[in-house]
Motif scaffolding. Structure first.
Motif, short mmCIF file in Angstrom:
data_model
loop_
_atom_site.label_atom_id
_atom_site.label_comp_id
_atom_site.label_asym_id
_atom_site.label_seq_id
_atom_site.Cartn_x
_atom_site.Cartn_y
_atom_site.Cartn_z
N GLU A 112 8.03 -15.10 -0.86
CA GLU A 112 7.71 -14.32 -2.06
C GLU A 112 6.93 -15.15 -3.07
OE1 GLU A 112 11.02 -12.77 -4.25
OE2 GLU A 112 11.97 -14.71 -4.49
N TYR A 125 6.03 -4.62 -2.64
CA TYR A 125 5.09 -4.43 -1.53
C TYR A 125 5.65 -4.87 -0.18
CZ TYR A 125 1.42 -3.65 -4.99
OH TYR A 125 0.66 -3.15 -5.99
N PHE A 126 6.77 -5.60 -0.20
CA PHE A 126 7.24 -6.19 1.06
C PHE A 126 7.52 -5.14 2.13
CE2 PHE A 126 7.94 -10.81 1.15
CZ PHE A 126 7.37 -11.12 -0.07
N ARG A 127 8.11 -4.02 1.72
CA ARG A 127 8.44 -2.98 2.69
C ARG A 127 7.15 -2.39 3.28
NH1 ARG A 127 12.88 -0.17 3.84
NH2 ARG A 127 14.02 -1.10 2.12
N GLN A 128 6.22 -2.08 2.38
CA GLN A 128 4.96 -1.46 2.80
C GLN A 128 4.21 -2.33 3.81
OE1 GLN A 128 2.33 -0.66 -0.47
NE2 GLN A 128 1.13 0.79 0.70
N GLY A 176 5.64 -4.38 5.85
CA GLY A 176 6.47 -4.64 7.03
C GLY A 176 7.06 -6.02 7.08
N ASP A 184 9.75 -6.83 4.82
CA ASP A 184 10.93 -6.77 3.97
C ASP A 184 12.03 -7.67 4.54
OD1 ASP A 184 12.03 -5.87 1.66
OD2 ASP A 184 13.05 -4.17 2.58
N GLY A 185 12.72 -8.38 3.68
CA GLY A 185 13.80 -9.28 4.12
C GLY A 185 13.34 -10.72 4.26
N GLN A 198 11.61 -12.30 1.92
CA GLN A 198 11.27 -12.79 0.58
C GLN A 198 11.71 -14.22 0.34
OE1 GLN A 198 12.16 -9.70 1.24
NE2 GLN A 198 11.58 -8.25 -0.34
N TRP A 210 -0.89 -2.23 12.98
CA TRP A 210 -0.26 -2.41 11.67
C TRP A 210 -1.32 -2.44 10.57
CZ3 TRP A 210 -1.24 -6.68 8.54
CH2 TRP A 210 -0.50 -6.74 7.37
#
Lengths: 251, 263
Positions: free
Chosen positions: A92, A116-119, A121, A123-124, A126, A174
């Motif tokens: 992050e 934005y992390f989820r968008q 791909g 996420d987690g 960080q 992706w």
């Protein structure tokens, strides 16, 4: 459609005998993905350095929304083949770096990038360090950092070439997916013809020594693209045209 | 990595147990030689004599150690500051680097024991000459390692930072400085032990307090047992400081652990 970025008649040489770029003109429209296809050592990276403002051309100019930005760094974002994530910063904090450089407070920057992390791909990841991520995941984080630096124009220098074939195909899907959402206007460099046809709206063929634009090919296949676009006859027609051009021009 | 308990135990034993056993063996042989061979105590005190010396002079040694440690820490701190400043200036201005670098290297060929008396003549018997000597010894490894770290930065990373519009200061803060931390801590471990030794040496030359003075006094009275005791104490102090440096390194560089596990 108006031109977002315009490279106008750019020439560059180190000396008389080593002309790297000769009268190169490239345009990029809003939301477009444009590819520079050519052999290694053909001046593609030099052209990127010029667009990014790191190197001044001998002749010609770079316009962003009509404004002359020749020789000004910090206006368009740049991503290199290596992910260039700093090993001593968490993912992050790496992604937040362009915001921090622009003067955003660290806490605020983390909050912004978190969205934005989820968008993208990832996420987690960080709080992880880059070394804990796979090559593909690191490349995603690097693209997010590029996007956060400038939502206007991104230059991607062989962004997927360091990945293995399977990860690469995965990343292509992706990438197109993410681009559908963020509409980041992009110029990317590659020497992989399949990749060029798969991802681009337009392809510039850049010949080497001196680097010149030999051809411009529009890929009219609509987006979002069919998952098996690279197995269709249309795809092969484009590919054949490019190969013929490369052989004809001795690129 | 998760070894079964017995294997892990075995690896711990071979890692810690074997060296400890070796040291104990040496001490045992030493004791036997002293007890059986009737060597005079002022030539070679037995381990038990040394332990006795510790018991006898413990308070005194501690109060001297306090002085030596104070000098060490002040000198170390200032030496790091000087080393850091020099590295930054030399990294920023190539001219300064070319001018100063050879002088810095040559300055290191002058033995500490040769400078110490001069410093005493110039600056007296107080703490100042001792601290100056420690600074002189400490700054060199710090400067060299930081300079190395600053200049070994990946050129593409700097290019990327510049493309983001980063200033020279920002490139230093986010790339050059963290990039050189590993080398900095390696040299700090060297500097820490140098600093303790330099403090002791400078106390030999002149002064009234500190482990170096204590050492000179017990040597003059042929109390070899106390001499051994103080040598051991100095070694232990150095080792503890080096260990503290590694702890500090782990705290300052949490990513190291992750990167090591991945390799």
């Amino acid at each position: 459609m108006s031109e977002l970025l315009e490279v106008r008649d750019v020439s560059f040489s180190y000396n008389e005998s080593a002309v790297i770029l000769k009268d190169v003109s490239v345009t990029l429209r809003e939301g477009e993905i444009v590819c520079l296809l050519g052999v290694s050592g053909g001046g593609k990276t030099t052209l990127f350095n010029i667009i990014a403002g790191l190197v001044r051309p001998d002749k010609g100019s770079v316009l962003l929304n009509g404004e002359d930005i020749t020789g000004q760094p910090g206006r368009v974002s740049y991503m290199l083949q290596k992910d260039m994530l700093l090993p001593y910063r968490t993912v992050e904090d790496n992604v937040a770096l362009p915001l921090i450089i622009k003067g955003t407070k660290k806490k605020e920057a983390r909050r912004i990038v978190g969205g934005y992390f989820r968008q993208f791909g990832i996420d987690g990841s960080q709080k992880k360090y880059p070394a804990e991520l796979s090559g593909g995941m690191r490349q995603r984080a690097a693209l997010l950092r590029t996007y956060l630096f400038s939502a206007d124009v991104a230059l991607l220098d062989e962004p997927f070439s360091a990945l293995d074939a399977i990860t690469k195909a995965d990343m292509h899907r992706w990438y197109l997916d993410v681009m559908e959402n963020i509409r980041l206007s992009t110029i990317f460099i590659t020497h992989d013809i399949d990749e060029a046809v798969m991802l681009s709206d337009r392809i510039y063929l850049l010949g080497g020594r001196p680097g010149e634009i030999k051809d411009e090919i529009v890929i009219s296949e609509p987006k979002p693209r069919r998952a098996d676009f690279n197995l269709t006859d249309d795809f092969l027609v484009y590919k054949r045209r490019i190969i013929t051009q490369i052989q004809g021009n001795k690129i | 990595m998760c070894l079964p308990l017995s294997a892990r135990l075995r690896s711990t034993i071979s890692k810690v147990g074997l060296p400890v056993a070796a040291v104990l063996l040496v001490i045992l042989i030493w004791q036997l030689i002293c007890s059986l061979g009737s060597v005079p105590k002022y030539i070679l005190p037995s381990p038990l004599d040394v332990a006795g010396a510790f018991g006898e002079d413990w308070q005194l040694m501690l109060s001297h150690a306090r002085v030596t440690l104070t000098e060490t820490f002040i000198g170390l701190f200032l030496g790091i500051a000087v080393g850091f400043l020099m590295a930054v200036v030399m990294d920023r201005f190539a001219i300064v680097r070319k001018m100063i670098y050879p002088i810095v290297v040559v300055s290191q060929t002058i033995p500490t024991v040769a400078i110490a008396p001069l410093l005493v003549i110039w600056l007296g018997y107080q703490m100042l000459p001792k601290i100056i000597l420690i600074i002189l010894v400490v700054f060199f490894p710090i400067t060299i390692s930081l300079l190395e770290g600053f200049s070994s930065v990946d050129a593409d990373t700097v290019r990327l930072m510049r493309s983001m519009g980063a200033s020279r200061m920002q490139i230093f803060r986010y790339v050059k400085f963290p990039n050189s931390l590993g080398q900095f801590f390696s040299s700090l471990k060297i500097s820490v032990s140098y600093a303790v030794v330099s403090a002791v040496v400078s106390e030999w030359i002149g002064g009234t307090e500190g482990l170096g003075c204590y050492m000179t006094r017990v040597r003059k009275s042929f109390s070899s047992d106390k001499m051994f005791a103080v040598i051991i104490l100095i070694s232990v102090i150095s080792l503890v400081l080096i260990w503290l440096t590694s702890v500090l390194q782990k705290v300052c560089m949490p990513w190291e652990r992750v990167n090591k596990e991945r390799k």
